[in-house]
Design a protein around this motif. Structure first.
Motif, short mmCIF file in Angstrom:
data_model
loop_
_atom_site.label_atom_id
_atom_site.label_comp_id
_atom_site.label_asym_id
_atom_site.label_seq_id
_atom_site.Cartn_x
_atom_site.Cartn_y
_atom_site.Cartn_z
N VAL A 221 68.42 -21.15 27.94
CA VAL A 221 66.57 -21.46 27.02
C VAL A 221 67.12 -20.18 26.14
O VAL A 221 67.10 -20.21 24.86
N LEU A 222 67.48 -18.86 26.12
CA LEU A 222 67.33 -17.77 25.23
C LEU A 222 68.64 -18.07 24.12
O LEU A 222 68.56 -17.73 22.91
N ILE A 223 69.79 -18.80 25.04
CA ILE A 223 70.55 -19.36 23.71
C ILE A 223 69.96 -20.16 22.78
O ILE A 223 70.50 -20.03 21.86
N VAL A 224 69.91 -21.07 23.40
CA VAL A 224 69.37 -22.43 22.30
C VAL A 224 67.49 -21.52 21.73
O VAL A 224 68.30 -22.16 20.46
N ARG A 225 67.42 -20.91 22.40
CA ARG A 225 66.42 -20.45 21.03
C ARG A 225 66.91 -19.32 20.49
O ARG A 225 66.39 -19.44 18.90
N TYR A 226 68.21 -18.28 20.58
CA TYR A 226 68.78 -17.69 19.62
C TYR A 226 69.23 -17.85 18.72
O TYR A 226 68.86 -18.02 16.57
N LEU A 227 69.73 -19.11 19.17
CA LEU A 227 70.29 -20.18 17.92
C LEU A 227 69.42 -20.58 17.49
O LEU A 227 69.79 -21.23 15.41
N ARG A 228 68.12 -21.27 17.02
CA ARG A 228 67.67 -21.69 16.34
C ARG A 228 67.29 -21.22 15.33
O ARG A 228 66.39 -21.08 13.99
N TYR A 229 66.33 -19.55 16.42
CA TYR A 229 66.15 -18.93 15.44
C TYR A 229 67.07 -18.36 14.25
O TYR A 229 67.30 -18.03 12.73
N LEU A 230 68.79 -18.59 14.33
CA LEU A 230 69.56 -18.08 13.58
C LEU A 230 69.98 -18.78 12.34
O LEU A 230 69.99 -19.34 11.39
N THR A 231 69.20 -20.43 12.64
CA THR A 231 69.13 -21.47 12.03
C THR A 231 68.22 -21.47 10.96
O THR A 231 67.79 -21.61 10.06
N GLN A 232 67.19 -21.20 11.55
CA GLN A 232 65.84 -20.89 10.78
C GLN A 232 66.16 -19.88 9.54
O GLN A 232 65.13 -19.80 8.11
N HIS A 233 66.41 -18.94 10.17
CA HIS A 233 66.68 -17.63 9.52
C HIS A 233 67.85 -16.40 8.50
O HIS A 233 67.95 -15.91 7.55
N PHE A 234 68.43 -17.51 9.03
CA PHE A 234 70.19 -16.92 8.55
C PHE A 234 70.61 -17.85 8.16
O PHE A 234 71.87 -18.30 8.29
N HIS A 235 69.71 -19.23 8.06
CA HIS A 235 70.58 -21.03 7.54
C HIS A 235 72.38 -21.06 8.18
O HIS A 235 73.15 -21.51 8.05
N ARG A 236 72.22 -20.62 9.57
CA ARG A 236 73.18 -20.91 11.11
C ARG A 236 72.85 -23.12 11.37
O ARG A 236 71.58 -23.42 11.13
N PRO A 237 74.47 -23.60 10.99
CA PRO A 237 74.30 -24.84 10.99
C PRO A 237 73.59 -25.12 11.87
O PRO A 237 73.88 -24.47 13.42
N PRO A 238 72.27 -25.81 12.48
CA PRO A 238 71.41 -26.22 13.47
C PRO A 238 72.31 -26.93 15.04
O PRO A 238 73.92 -27.72 14.41
#
Length: 557
Positions: A221-238
């Motif tokens: 859960v934490l890794i998925v949440r962290y990746l979503r945060y990176l997508t929203q704020h640092f434009h990481r591919p979802p």
């Protein structure tokens, strides 16, 4: 860095199961799953169906981030080891394996196949040695280590720690001073706290429990949440949304108390909920709210995806079609709601624009699909079905171009109900032959896996003299028949229940899909290899459905 408004209130709120929580009794697994297993791409694990982290685990597995042993067991409640957490995060961040050898005294505890990626993780500071130059790869990772790790990564991206966030926890005195970076994910709401610790209520705020172990489910859960945060704020591919590995058996959810009671009692046999909280209002705006009760239930208890429903039901509401500014504003608002609430997808129920709006409607759904797919969410659209339909019919049905919509949407939902309606001659609400013809028609123009059969959890009782009719939920149909001494019989041709009775207002006749009709439609959909079924709706008195529904779910999911 200023403390954001509402942080203290969120820390004091009761913790949900999707958040970090304590685990004290699970054993430490001696070997890394990656060293003995295989990367899964489309198969679920055998032991995660009831886990609150079901979709997150499946999403990571299908992305090749999480691996599973050959026995198919994930062990969601076991503590995650330092090795596995580092491997998962390294894969998620797409680190390149390093040829630099590990120099830790216990480096031999790292499987040879994993040493390149672990070396890269060490170089990237995702994993640091313990005192005595040991890596301790098989030891459980503590909560504070996870937060400090995320914090270091975010610090490298320009964010700064703020030690004031330590003071928001009831057990602030137990947080180690070396973990300053952990305040960054605290401020960014990537972690919540515990309402109790060691059987005692945490006061005046939640407890962080920094030295508690992190379970494998919590880590996912934490890794998925962290990746979503990176997508929203640092434009990481979802990260792509998890694909359901079973036959979809879902409900539209109205958010009523009865719907929630059905969800709590029978939700284990539902793998998709479409929550009807939003409408497009005249002027091209999105209006509505998130059903937090349903979202919390789905996150805590079951592997059930929750989608957001967007409805537009009148000419005034549908006037946004063909207006680029209004279309763009609606799509932006939908995407924002998905990211805020964590919906897995969006169902557009736009009924029924004129046929002249077909191109505008298709263009709008195409734009919405692109925007939602860009943030890792799915899209479905509801379409009407002609009364007379066959596989050779035109793909354009009024405003709905089946072929074009099937090309861009993840699901196309057939509104296969009201074959007979108030004002028509009495008859089946959704005769089985019509369902079959509709499925054959839809699958002629799009992959069968995208087609979802709509099920009516309601029926009509007609006055055979005036042809007026009243709509009743499934339970209401049985109640009306019983109250008027009518015998409910099953019509095998239509696969529907029917009854008749005399009334001072004129002879009455009712038609609806009961338990046997439900089973016939689910079997039909499964036999035709379509994506699944979805019923309108969860609160429509579906008590007579639950026994066959649960049996069918166990068979086909």
């Amino acid at each position: 860095m200023r403390i954001r408004t509402g942080v203290l209130a969120r820390l004091c709120a009761p913790v949900l199961a999707i958040l970090l929580c304590m685990q004290t009794s699970a054993p430490v697994w001696a070997a890394s799953a990656s060293s003995t297993g295989r990367i899964v791409s489309s198969k679920s694990f055998k032991d995660i169906q009831s886990s609150f982290a079901y979709w997150d685990i499946l999403q990571l597995a299908q992305a090749g981030i999480v691996s599973v042993p050959t026995d198919g067991l994930f062990h969601p409640n076991a503590p995650v080891t330092r090795l596995d957490f580092a491997l998962w995060l390294a894969r998620a961040l797409q680190l390149t394996p390093s040829s630099k050898p590990l120099t830790f005294q216990d480096a031999n505890q790292v499987p040879s196949a994993d040493r390149g990626l672990i070396s890269a993780a060490v170089a990237d500071h995702l994993l640091r040695g313990e005192s005595g130059n040991v890596l301790a790869p098989q030891q459980p990772i503590r909560r504070i280590e996870v937060l400090e790790l995320f914090g270091r990564e975010l610090a490298n991206k320009g964010q700064r720690p703020d030690p004031r966030y330590f003071q928001l926890w009831a057990d602030a005195a137990t947080i180690p001073s070396w973990a300053q970076a952990a305040t960054i994910p605290m401020e960014d709401h990537l972690v919540y706290g515990e309402p109790t610790l060691h059987g005692q209520l945490c006061q005046p705020s939640a407890c962080l429990a920094p030295y508690a172990q992190t379970t494998r489910a919590q880590a996912a859960v934490l890794i998925v949440r962290y990746l979503r945060y990176l997508t929203q704020h640092f434009h990481r591919p979802p990260l792509p949304q998890a694909q359901a590995t079973g036959f979809v058996m879902g409900f539209w959810d109205s958010g009523t108390p009865e719907a929630y009671q059905n969800l709590v009692a029978h939700g284990g046999a539902v793998n998709l909920l479409v929550d009807g909280g939003y409408n497009i209002v005249p002027g091209g705006r999105l209006s509505g709210f998130d059903n937090t009760q349903t979202l919390a239930w789905a996150a805590q208890h079951r592997g059930t995806q929750v989608w957001m429903m967007v409805q537009s039901m009148s000419a005034a509401q549908n006037a946004f079609l063909g207006n680029p500014q209004q279309e763009s504003a609606i799509i932006q608002s939908v995407v924002a709601a998905v990211q805020r609430a964590g919906y897995a997808g969006v169902n557009f129920d736009i009924e029924v624009p004129p046929a002249s709006e077909q191109q505008a409607f298709t263009a709008f759904i195409t734009q919405a699909a692109a925007a939602l797919h860009a943030v890792g969410a799915k899209i479905s659209v509801d379409v009407t079905v002609p009364i007379k339909v066959n596989a050779s019919s035109s793909p354009v049905v009024g405003p709905y171009n089946y072929q074009a919509l099937g090309a861009v949407c993840d699901q196309v939902v057939l509104m296969t109900y009201s074959y007979h309606w108030p004002g028509s001659w009495p008859g089946p609400v959704a005769p089985l032959a019509w369902d079959q013809a509709a499925l054959a028609f839809a699958t002629h123009y799009m992959p069968a896996s995208k087609v979802v059969l709509g099920l009516p959890a309601y029926g009509y009782i007609w006055n055979q003299t005036t042809l007026s009719a009243g709509a009743y939920w499934v339970s209401g149909m049985f109640n009306e028949a019983g109250a008027n001494g009518a015998n409910v019989v099953y019509n095998s041709t239509a696969a529907e229940d029917t009854f008749q009775y005399a009334s001072p207002a004129g002879p009455q006749v009712g038609w609806f899909v009961g338990g046997r009709g439900l089973a016939a439609r689910v079997r039909l959909a499964h036999h035709m290899n379509v994506g699944g079924v979805i019923a309108w709706r969860l609160d429509y008195g579906v008590h007579a459905w639950w026994t066959p529904w649960q049996e069918l779910f166990a068979t086909y999911h």
